[in-house]
Design a protein around this motif. Structure first.
Motif, mmCIF file in Angstrom:
data_model
loop_
_atom_site.group_PDB
_atom_site.id
_atom_site.type_symbol
_atom_site.label_atom_id
_atom_site.label_comp_id
_atom_site.label_asym_id
_atom_site.label_seq_id
_atom_site.Cartn_x
_atom_site.Cartn_y
_atom_site.Cartn_z
ATOM 1 N N ALA A 39 0.848 -1.182 0.000
ATOM 2 C CA ALA A 39 0.000 0.000 0.000
ATOM 3 C C ALA A 39 0.892 1.243 0.000
ATOM 4 O O ALA A 39 2.058 1.181 0.421
ATOM 5 C CB ALA A 39 -0.908 -0.010 1.212
ATOM 6 N N LYS A 42 3.650 2.158 2.711
ATOM 7 C CA LYS A 42 3.843 1.000 3.585
ATOM 8 C C LYS A 42 4.794 0.007 2.936
ATOM 9 O O LYS A 42 5.030 0.027 1.741
ATOM 10 C CB LYS A 42 2.501 0.327 3.884
ATOM 11 C CG LYS A 42 1.545 1.190 4.680
ATOM 12 C CD LYS A 42 0.311 0.414 5.086
ATOM 13 C CE LYS A 42 -0.619 1.259 5.935
ATOM 14 N NZ LYS A 42 -1.833 0.504 6.355
ATOM 15 N N LYS A 86 -12.164 -4.653 1.261
ATOM 16 C CA LYS A 86 -12.228 -3.492 2.136
ATOM 17 C C LYS A 86 -11.296 -2.398 1.608
ATOM 18 O O LYS A 86 -10.322 -2.709 0.907
ATOM 19 C CB LYS A 86 -11.786 -3.881 3.549
ATOM 20 C CG LYS A 86 -12.556 -5.036 4.157
ATOM 21 C CD LYS A 86 -11.955 -5.427 5.500
ATOM 22 C CE LYS A 86 -12.678 -6.607 6.105
ATOM 23 N NZ LYS A 86 -12.102 -6.999 7.425
ATOM 24 N N GLU A 88 -8.977 -0.995 3.027
ATOM 25 C CA GLU A 88 -7.602 -1.277 3.468
ATOM 26 C C GLU A 88 -6.921 -2.355 2.636
ATOM 27 O O GLU A 88 -5.730 -2.610 2.818
ATOM 28 C CB GLU A 88 -7.567 -1.659 4.948
ATOM 29 C CG GLU A 88 -8.543 -2.744 5.343
ATOM 30 C CD GLU A 88 -9.836 -2.172 5.926
ATOM 31 O OE1 GLU A 88 -10.372 -1.191 5.349
ATOM 32 O OE2 GLU A 88 -10.325 -2.725 6.942
ATOM 33 N N ASP A 89 -7.640 -2.979 1.728
ATOM 34 C CA ASP A 89 -7.033 -3.929 0.796
ATOM 35 C C ASP A 89 -6.421 -3.219 -0.409
ATOM 36 O O ASP A 89 -5.762 -3.859 -1.240
ATOM 37 C CB ASP A 89 -8.066 -4.937 0.292
ATOM 38 C CG ASP A 89 -8.576 -5.842 1.391
ATOM 39 O OD1 ASP A 89 -9.798 -6.102 1.428
ATOM 40 O OD2 ASP A 89 -7.761 -6.303 2.216
ATOM 41 N N THR A 90 -6.618 -1.925 -0.504
ATOM 42 C CA THR A 90 -6.060 -1.149 -1.604
ATOM 43 C C THR A 90 -4.538 -1.223 -1.578
ATOM 44 O O THR A 90 -3.908 -0.920 -0.563
ATOM 45 C CB THR A 90 -6.502 0.312 -1.522
ATOM 46 O OG1 THR A 90 -7.926 0.377 -1.723
ATOM 47 C CG2 THR A 90 -5.812 1.163 -2.571
ATOM 48 N N SER A 123 -14.636 3.197 -0.723
ATOM 49 C CA SER A 123 -15.572 3.039 0.406
ATOM 50 C C SER A 123 -16.963 3.520 0.046
ATOM 51 O O SER A 123 -17.190 4.126 -0.975
ATOM 52 C CB SER A 123 -15.052 3.807 1.617
ATOM 53 O OG SER A 123 -14.865 5.157 1.286
#
Length: 123
Positions: A39, A42, A86, A88-90, A123
């Motif tokens: 990500a 990260k 979700k 956060e899976d991006t 989202s």
């Protein structure tokens, strides 16, 4: 050996995508294959891996129950079915071939990497 990952795209939260990973030759037929993701801002992290015989498999806690890794020996392709996505899976998703035949989450055990495919979950 060249690995190529494709199938990424833009999807709404709760949706599904299926990523594919192909190899330029049949090296991966005797090796475990894994998926990793990175990500923005990260480090690259482990997602899932599959042994060369198709089992055992290994998943990161964050994707257990939502993602499924599989392989088609005939076409030398490894898939990552991603459900209930979700935001956060991006990430950019990479496939990689391991040195050994058993699924592992250890980044250093993978020596061939694909170029990555972008998954964006809104989202």
């Amino acid at each position: 050996v060249q690995l190529q990952a494709f199938g990424g795209g833009l999807v709404q939260a709760g949706g599904s995508l299926k990523l594919s990973c192909t190899a330029s030759r049949r090296t991966t037929s005797n090796n475990a294959v894994g998926w990793f993701r990175q990500a923005p801002g990260k480090e690259r992290g482990f997602v899932a891996a599959i042994s060369y015989r198709g089992a055992p498999t290994h998943y990161a806690d964050a994707v257990k129950g939502r993602f499924t890794i599989s392989r088609d020996v005939a076409t030398n392709t490894v898939y990552l079915q991603m459900n209930s996505l979700k935001p956060e899976d991006t990430a950019v998703y990479y496939c990689a071939a391991a040195r050994g035949s058993i699924a592992t989450s250890h980044y250093t055990m993978y020596n061939y990497w694909g170029q990555g495919t972008v998954v964006t979950v809104s989202s």
